[in-house]
Scaffold this motif. Structure first.
Motif, PDB file in Angstrom:
ATOM      1  N   LEU A  82       0.851  -1.192   0.000  1.00 11.54           N
ATOM      2  CA  LEU A  82       0.000   0.000   0.000  1.00 11.54           C
ATOM      3  C   LEU A  82       0.881   1.234   0.000  1.00 11.54           C
ATOM      4  CD1 LEU A  82      -2.722   1.531   0.352  1.00 11.54           C
ATOM      5  CD2 LEU A  82      -2.452   1.191   2.827  1.00 11.54           C
ATOM      6  N   VAL A  83       0.572   2.176  -0.903  1.00 11.39           N
ATOM      7  CA  VAL A  83       1.242   3.472  -0.938  1.00 11.39           C
ATOM      8  C   VAL A  83       0.164   4.547  -0.832  1.00 11.39           C
ATOM      9  CG1 VAL A  83       2.719   5.055  -2.236  1.00 11.39           C
ATOM     10  CG2 VAL A  83       3.121   2.575  -2.369  1.00 11.39           C
ATOM     11  N   VAL A  84       0.294   5.393   0.181  1.00  9.67           N
ATOM     12  CA  VAL A  84      -0.629   6.514   0.386  1.00  9.67           C
ATOM     13  C   VAL A  84       0.000   7.762  -0.214  1.00  9.67           C
ATOM     14  CG1 VAL A  84      -1.787   7.968   2.091  1.00  9.67           C
ATOM     15  CG2 VAL A  84      -1.578   5.498   2.485  1.00  9.67           C
ATOM     16  N   LEU A  85      -0.755   8.452  -1.047  1.00 11.61           N
ATOM     17  CA  LEU A  85      -0.316   9.700  -1.667  1.00 11.61           C
ATOM     18  C   LEU A  85      -1.214  10.815  -1.133  1.00 11.61           C
ATOM     19  CD1 LEU A  85       0.063   8.213  -5.252  1.00 11.61           C
ATOM     20  CD2 LEU A  85       1.864   8.541  -3.549  1.00 11.61           C
ATOM     21  N   ASP A  86      -0.873  11.275   0.066  1.00 13.36           N
ATOM     22  CA  ASP A  86      -1.716  12.233   0.769  1.00 13.36           C
ATOM     23  C   ASP A  86      -1.591  13.624   0.147  1.00 13.36           C
ATOM     24  OD1 ASP A  86      -3.499  12.685   3.097  1.00 13.36           O
ATOM     25  OD2 ASP A  86      -1.901  14.060   3.696  1.00 13.36           O
ATOM     26  N   GLU A  87      -2.712  14.217  -0.173  1.00 13.80           N
ATOM     27  CA  GLU A  87      -2.838  15.555  -0.769  1.00 13.80           C
ATOM     28  C   GLU A  87      -2.305  15.635  -2.198  1.00 13.80           C
ATOM     29  OE1 GLU A  87      -4.814  17.389   0.733  1.00 13.80           O
ATOM     30  OE2 GLU A  87      -4.567  17.109   2.881  1.00 13.80           O
ATOM     31  N   ILE A  88      -2.105  14.506  -2.854  1.00 13.77           N
ATOM     32  CA  ILE A  88      -1.647  14.549  -4.248  1.00 13.77           C
ATOM     33  C   ILE A  88      -2.672  15.243  -5.138  1.00 13.77           C
ATOM     34  CG2 ILE A  88      -2.518  12.240  -4.862  1.00 13.77           C
ATOM     35  CD1 ILE A  88       0.016  12.007  -6.675  1.00 13.77           C
ATOM     36  N   ASN A  89      -3.945  15.064  -4.831  1.00 12.84           N
ATOM     37  CA  ASN A  89      -4.979  15.712  -5.649  1.00 12.84           C
ATOM     38  C   ASN A  89      -4.964  17.225  -5.474  1.00 12.84           C
ATOM     39  OD1 ASN A  89      -5.873  13.323  -6.805  1.00 12.84           O
ATOM     40  ND2 ASN A  89      -7.266  12.916  -5.125  1.00 12.84           N
ATOM     41  N   ASN A  90      -4.580  17.705  -4.296  1.00  9.80           N
ATOM     42  CA  ASN A  90      -4.440  19.153  -4.103  1.00  9.80           C
ATOM     43  C   ASN A  90      -3.236  19.682  -4.879  1.00  9.80           C
ATOM     44  OD1 ASN A  90      -6.678  19.172  -2.522  1.00  9.80           O
ATOM     45  ND2 ASN A  90      -5.600  19.510  -0.596  1.00  9.80           N
ATOM     46  N   ALA A  91      -2.166  18.907  -4.933  1.00 14.43           N
ATOM     47  CA  ALA A  91      -0.997  19.312  -5.718  1.00 14.43           C
ATOM     48  C   ALA A  91      -1.387  19.495  -7.184  1.00 14.43           C
ATOM     49  CB  ALA A  91       0.119  18.281  -5.571  1.00 14.43           C
ATOM     50  N   GLN A  92      -2.259  18.622  -7.666  1.00 14.77           N
ATOM     51  CA  GLN A  92      -2.739  18.756  -9.047  1.00 14.77           C
ATOM     52  C   GLN A  92      -3.687  19.947  -9.173  1.00 14.77           C
ATOM     53  OE1 GLN A  92      -6.164  17.605 -10.416  1.00 14.77           O
ATOM     54  NE2 GLN A  92      -5.423  18.722 -12.196  1.00 14.77           N
ATOM     55  N   TYR A  93      -4.569  20.125  -8.212  1.00 11.71           N
ATOM     56  CA  TYR A  93      -5.531  21.233  -8.231  1.00 11.71           C
ATOM     57  C   TYR A  93      -4.819  22.588  -8.292  1.00 11.71           C
ATOM     58  CZ  TYR A  93      -9.081  24.487  -6.559  1.00 11.71           C
ATOM     59  OH  TYR A  93      -9.921  25.556  -6.422  1.00 11.71           O
ATOM     60  N   TYR A  94      -3.744  22.731  -7.521  1.00 13.37           N
ATOM     61  CA  TYR A  94      -2.998  23.991  -7.498  1.00 13.37           C
ATOM     62  C   TYR A  94      -2.068  24.144  -8.700  1.00 13.37           C
ATOM     63  CZ  TYR A  94      -4.578  25.163  -2.789  1.00 13.37           C
ATOM     64  OH  TYR A  94      -5.342  25.491  -1.701  1.00 13.37           O
ATOM     65  N   GLY A  95      -1.983  23.135  -9.558  1.00 11.46           N
ATOM     66  CA  GLY A  95      -1.186  23.233 -10.765  1.00 11.46           C
ATOM     67  C   GLY A  95       0.285  22.887 -10.591  1.00 11.46           C
ATOM     68  N   PHE A  96       0.657  22.332  -9.454  1.00  6.69           N
ATOM     69  CA  PHE A  96       2.054  21.961  -9.215  1.00  6.69           C
ATOM     70  C   PHE A  96       2.428  20.685  -9.961  1.00  6.69           C
ATOM     71  CE2 PHE A  96       1.175  24.148  -4.989  1.00  6.69           C
ATOM     72  CZ  PHE A  96       1.618  25.378  -5.447  1.00  6.69           C
ATOM     73  N   ILE A  97       1.472  19.822 -10.173  1.00 10.87           N
ATOM     74  CA  ILE A  97       1.629  18.642 -11.013  1.00 10.87           C
ATOM     75  C   ILE A  97       0.396  18.575 -11.901  1.00 10.87           C
ATOM     76  CG2 ILE A  97       3.041  17.425  -9.300  1.00 10.87           C
ATOM     77  CD1 ILE A  97       0.594  15.680  -8.658  1.00 10.87           C
ATOM     78  N   GLN A  98       0.432  17.695 -12.891  1.00  9.05           N
ATOM     79  CA  GLN A  98      -0.677  17.579 -13.836  1.00  9.05           C
ATOM     80  C   GLN A  98      -1.424  16.265 -13.617  1.00  9.05           C
ATOM     81  OE1 GLN A  98      -1.280  20.261 -15.842  1.00  9.05           O
ATOM     82  NE2 GLN A  98       0.434  21.113 -14.677  1.00  9.05           N
ATOM     83  N   ALA A  99      -2.653  16.213 -14.105  1.00 15.30           N
ATOM     84  CA  ALA A  99      -3.425  14.964 -14.023  1.00 15.30           C
ATOM     85  C   ALA A  99      -2.677  13.839 -14.729  1.00 15.30           C
ATOM     86  CB  ALA A  99      -4.815  15.152 -14.633  1.00 15.30           C
ATOM     87  N   ARG A 100      -1.991  14.148 -15.821  1.00 15.77           N
ATOM     88  CA  ARG A 100      -1.232  13.109 -16.540  1.00 15.77           C
ATOM     89  C   ARG A 100      -0.130  12.519 -15.655  1.00 15.77           C
ATOM     90  NH1 ARG A 100       0.285  17.799 -19.180  1.00 15.77           N
ATOM     91  NH2 ARG A 100       2.478  18.357 -18.895  1.00 15.77           N
ATOM     92  N   ASP A 101       0.411  13.330 -14.719  1.00 19.12           N
ATOM     93  CA  ASP A 101       1.420  12.821 -13.785  1.00 19.12           C
ATOM     94  C   ASP A 101       0.807  11.770 -12.855  1.00 19.12           C
ATOM     95  OD1 ASP A 101       3.450  14.601 -14.725  1.00 19.12           O
ATOM     96  OD2 ASP A 101       2.644  16.194 -13.442  1.00 19.12           O
ATOM     97  N   ILE A 102      -0.399  12.039 -12.392  1.00 15.23           N
ATOM     98  CA  ILE A 102      -1.086  11.089 -11.511  1.00 15.23           C
ATOM     99  C   ILE A 102      -1.433   9.822 -12.298  1.00 15.23           C
ATOM    100  CG2 ILE A 102      -3.123  10.684 -10.070  1.00 15.23           C
ATOM    101  CD1 ILE A 102      -3.095  13.719  -9.451  1.00 15.23           C
ATOM    102  N   LEU A 103      -1.901   9.997 -13.523  1.00 21.82           N
ATOM    103  CA  LEU A 103      -2.229   8.840 -14.365  1.00 21.82           C
ATOM    104  C   LEU A 103      -0.989   7.983 -14.628  1.00 21.82           C
ATOM    105  CD1 LEU A 103      -4.679  10.598 -16.826  1.00 21.82           C
ATOM    106  CD2 LEU A 103      -5.269   8.922 -15.052  1.00 21.82           C
ATOM    107  N   LYS A 104       0.158   8.617 -14.768  1.00 21.20           N
ATOM    108  CA  LYS A 104       1.412   7.876 -14.948  1.00 21.20           C
ATOM    109  C   LYS A 104       1.711   7.022 -13.714  1.00 21.20           C
ATOM    110  CE  LYS A 104       6.325   8.573 -15.920  1.00 21.20           C
ATOM    111  NZ  LYS A 104       7.392   9.578 -16.039  1.00 21.20           N
ATOM    112  N   LEU A 105       1.458   7.575 -12.524  1.00 21.60           N
ATOM    113  CA  LEU A 105       1.651   6.796 -11.296  1.00 21.60           C
ATOM    114  C   LEU A 105       0.727   5.586 -11.273  1.00 21.60           C
ATOM    115  CD1 LEU A 105       1.946   9.485  -8.469  1.00 21.60           C
ATOM    116  CD2 LEU A 105       3.788   8.239  -9.618  1.00 21.60           C
ATOM    117  N   LEU A 106      -0.519   5.802 -11.669  1.00 20.93           N
ATOM    118  CA  LEU A 106      -1.480   4.698 -11.675  1.00 20.93           C
ATOM    119  C   LEU A 106      -1.039   3.602 -12.631  1.00 20.93           C
ATOM    120  CD1 LEU A 106      -4.917   6.574 -11.616  1.00 20.93           C
ATOM    121  CD2 LEU A 106      -3.452   5.919  -9.704  1.00 20.93           C
ATOM    122  N   SER A 107      -0.498   3.984 -13.776  1.00 18.34           N
ATOM    123  CA  SER A 107      -0.073   2.971 -14.747  1.00 18.34           C
ATOM    124  C   SER A 107       1.215   2.276 -14.316  1.00 18.34           C
ATOM    125  CB  SER A 107       0.091   3.597 -16.134  1.00 18.34           C
ATOM    126  OG  SER A 107       1.191   4.479 -16.150  1.00 18.34           O
TER     127      SER A 107
END
Length: 179
Positions: free
Chosen positions: A106-131
Protein backbone atom coordinates in the motif's frame (compact mmCIF):
# COMPACT_ATOMS: atom_id res chain seq x y z
CA UNK A 1 -14.04 -20.80 -2.88
CA UNK A 2 -12.23 -17.46 -3.09
CA UNK A 3 -8.58 -17.19 -2.07
CA UNK A 4 -8.14 -13.85 -0.33
CA UNK A 5 -4.60 -14.33 0.93
CA UNK A 6 -2.37 -11.27 0.82
CA UNK A 7 -0.18 -12.80 -1.87
CA UNK A 8 -3.05 -13.14 -4.36
CA UNK A 9 -4.80 -9.82 -3.83
CA UNK A 10 -5.03 -7.33 -6.65
CA UNK A 11 -4.05 -3.84 -5.59
CA UNK A 12 -6.76 -1.25 -6.03
CA UNK A 13 -6.70 2.54 -6.29
CA UNK A 14 -8.84 4.47 -3.83
CA UNK A 15 -9.58 8.19 -3.61
CA UNK A 16 -10.77 10.09 -0.55
CA UNK A 17 -11.77 13.61 -1.56
CA UNK A 18 -14.14 16.46 -0.75
CA UNK A 19 -14.51 19.65 1.23
CA UNK A 20 -15.18 17.83 4.50
CA UNK A 21 -12.67 16.61 7.03
CA UNK A 22 -11.55 13.02 7.27
CA UNK A 23 -9.69 12.36 4.01
CA UNK A 24 -6.30 11.81 5.61
CA UNK A 25 -7.97 10.10 8.57
CA UNK A 26 -9.65 7.65 6.19
CA UNK A 27 -6.30 6.96 4.54
CA UNK A 28 -4.71 6.40 7.95
CA UNK A 29 -7.51 3.96 8.79
CA UNK A 30 -6.56 1.98 5.70
CA UNK A 31 -2.92 2.09 6.82
CA UNK A 32 -3.94 0.73 10.22
CA UNK A 33 -5.85 -2.11 8.54
CA UNK A 34 -2.93 -2.94 6.26
CA UNK A 35 -0.33 -2.92 9.03
CA UNK A 36 -2.57 -5.08 11.23
CA UNK A 37 -2.49 -7.71 8.45
CA UNK A 38 1.27 -7.55 8.04
CA UNK A 39 1.27 -5.55 4.81
CA UNK A 40 4.13 -3.22 3.89
CA UNK A 41 3.04 0.41 3.77
CA UNK A 42 4.61 3.65 2.58
CA UNK A 43 3.10 7.14 2.80
CA UNK A 44 4.11 10.19 0.77
CA UNK A 45 2.80 13.54 1.98
CA UNK A 46 2.39 16.27 -0.64
CA UNK A 47 2.05 19.91 0.46
CA UNK A 48 2.38 19.21 4.19
CA UNK A 49 5.33 20.21 6.30
CA UNK A 50 6.84 18.13 9.06
CA UNK A 51 4.79 19.08 12.08
CA UNK A 52 3.60 17.34 15.19
CA UNK A 53 0.61 15.99 13.38
CA UNK A 54 -1.21 12.91 14.61
CA UNK A 55 -0.73 11.02 11.35
CA UNK A 56 3.07 11.33 11.56
CA UNK A 57 3.10 10.22 15.20
CA UNK A 58 0.99 7.13 14.56
CA UNK A 59 2.98 6.19 11.45
CA UNK A 60 6.16 6.28 13.53
CA UNK A 61 4.55 4.12 16.23
CA UNK A 62 3.37 1.66 13.57
CA UNK A 63 6.85 1.70 11.99
CA UNK A 64 5.42 2.78 8.64
CA UNK A 65 7.84 4.50 6.31
CA UNK A 66 6.76 7.98 5.31
CA UNK A 67 8.26 11.03 3.64
CA UNK A 68 7.03 14.61 3.86
CA UNK A 69 7.32 17.10 0.99
CA UNK A 70 5.97 20.51 1.90
CA UNK A 71 6.34 23.70 3.85
CA UNK A 72 5.02 23.94 7.37
CA UNK A 73 1.91 26.01 7.83
CA UNK A 74 -1.40 26.28 6.08
CA UNK A 75 -1.34 26.59 2.31
CA UNK A 76 -4.04 28.38 0.37
CA UNK A 77 -4.12 29.58 -3.22
CA UNK A 78 -3.05 33.05 -2.01
CA UNK A 79 -0.08 31.52 -0.17
CA UNK A 80 1.57 29.45 -2.91
CA UNK A 81 5.28 29.87 -3.55
CA UNK A 82 7.76 28.57 -6.13
CA UNK A 83 9.08 26.22 -3.45
CA UNK A 84 5.69 24.46 -3.36
CA UNK A 85 5.96 23.49 -7.01
CA UNK A 86 9.51 22.18 -6.51
CA UNK A 87 8.48 20.14 -3.46
CA UNK A 88 5.48 18.64 -5.26
CA UNK A 89 7.67 17.60 -8.21
CA UNK A 90 10.10 15.99 -5.74
CA UNK A 91 7.21 14.19 -4.03
CA UNK A 92 5.95 12.97 -7.40
CA UNK A 93 9.37 11.58 -8.37
CA UNK A 94 9.80 9.95 -4.97
CA UNK A 95 6.30 8.45 -5.10
CA UNK A 96 6.90 7.03 -8.57
CA UNK A 97 10.09 5.36 -7.37
CA UNK A 98 8.32 3.85 -4.37
CA UNK A 99 5.41 2.61 -6.49
CA UNK A 100 7.63 1.15 -9.21
CA UNK A 101 9.83 -0.61 -6.61
CA UNK A 102 7.09 -3.14 -5.96
CA UNK A 103 8.15 -3.44 -2.33
CA UNK A 104 4.95 -1.92 -0.93
CA UNK A 105 1.52 -3.45 -0.59
CA UNK A 106 0.00 0.00 0.00
CA UNK A 107 1.24 3.47 -0.94
CA UNK A 108 -0.63 6.51 0.39
CA UNK A 109 -0.32 9.70 -1.67
CA UNK A 110 -1.72 12.23 0.77
CA UNK A 111 -2.84 15.55 -0.77
CA UNK A 112 -1.65 14.55 -4.25
CA UNK A 113 -4.98 15.71 -5.65
CA UNK A 114 -4.44 19.15 -4.10
CA UNK A 115 -1.00 19.31 -5.72
CA UNK A 116 -2.74 18.76 -9.05
CA UNK A 117 -5.53 21.23 -8.23
CA UNK A 118 -3.00 23.99 -7.50
CA UNK A 119 -1.19 23.23 -10.76
CA UNK A 120 2.05 21.96 -9.22
CA UNK A 121 1.63 18.64 -11.01
CA UNK A 122 -0.68 17.58 -13.84
CA UNK A 123 -3.42 14.96 -14.02
CA UNK A 124 -1.23 13.11 -16.54
CA UNK A 125 1.42 12.82 -13.78
CA UNK A 126 -1.09 11.09 -11.51
CA UNK A 127 -2.23 8.84 -14.36
CA UNK A 128 1.41 7.88 -14.95
CA UNK A 129 1.65 6.80 -11.30
CA UNK A 130 -1.48 4.70 -11.68
CA UNK A 131 -0.07 2.97 -14.75
CA UNK A 132 3.24 2.30 -12.94
CA UNK A 133 1.44 0.49 -10.12
CA UNK A 134 2.35 -3.19 -9.84
CA UNK A 135 -0.66 -5.54 -9.80
CA UNK A 136 -0.37 -6.29 -6.07
CA UNK A 137 0.12 -2.71 -4.92
CA UNK A 138 -2.78 -0.59 -3.68
CA UNK A 139 -2.76 3.21 -3.85
CA UNK A 140 -4.69 5.79 -1.87
CA UNK A 141 -4.97 9.35 -3.16
CA UNK A 142 -6.36 12.19 -1.04
CA UNK A 143 -7.19 15.85 -1.56
CA UNK A 144 -10.16 18.18 -1.87
CA UNK A 145 -10.77 17.48 -5.56
CA UNK A 146 -10.25 14.63 -7.99
CA UNK A 147 -9.60 15.15 -11.69
CA UNK A 148 -12.20 13.57 -13.98
CA UNK A 149 -9.61 11.61 -15.98
CA UNK A 150 -8.10 10.27 -12.74
CA UNK A 151 -11.55 9.43 -11.38
CA UNK A 152 -12.23 7.25 -14.43
CA UNK A 153 -9.14 5.14 -13.73
CA UNK A 154 -9.57 4.42 -10.02
CA UNK A 155 -11.51 1.63 -8.31
CA UNK A 156 -13.11 3.43 -5.37
CA UNK A 157 -14.01 7.04 -4.65
CA UNK A 158 -15.33 8.24 -1.30
CA UNK A 159 -16.42 11.84 -0.85
CA UNK A 160 -15.99 13.58 2.48
CA UNK A 161 -18.68 16.24 2.39
CA UNK A 162 -18.86 19.07 4.89
CA UNK A 163 -22.38 19.54 6.18
CA UNK A 164 -21.51 21.53 9.30
CA UNK A 165 -18.12 22.44 10.77
CA UNK A 166 -17.16 24.20 14.03
CA UNK A 167 -14.58 26.32 12.16
CA UNK A 168 -17.47 28.11 10.44
CA UNK A 169 -18.50 29.32 13.91
CA UNK A 170 -14.98 30.41 14.86
CA UNK A 171 -13.99 27.25 16.75
CA UNK A 172 -10.39 26.40 15.90
CA UNK A 173 -8.90 22.93 15.44
CA UNK A 174 -8.33 20.99 18.66
CA UNK A 175 -5.02 19.29 19.35
CA UNK A 176 -5.40 15.52 19.63
CA UNK A 177 -8.79 15.59 17.92
CA UNK A 178 -8.40 17.59 14.71
CA UNK A 179 -4.62 17.44 14.38
Amino acid sequence: MFDISVQTQTGLVQVFYGDGRGKTSAAMGEVWQAVSQGLKVCAVFFMKGKRREAEYNILEKLQVEYTVFGRSGFLSSADTQAEDSKLCRQALEFAEGQIRSGKWDLVVLDEINNAQYYGFIQARDILKLLSAKPVGTSLILTGKVVDKAVAEEVNLIDECCKVKHPYDRGILARQGIDF
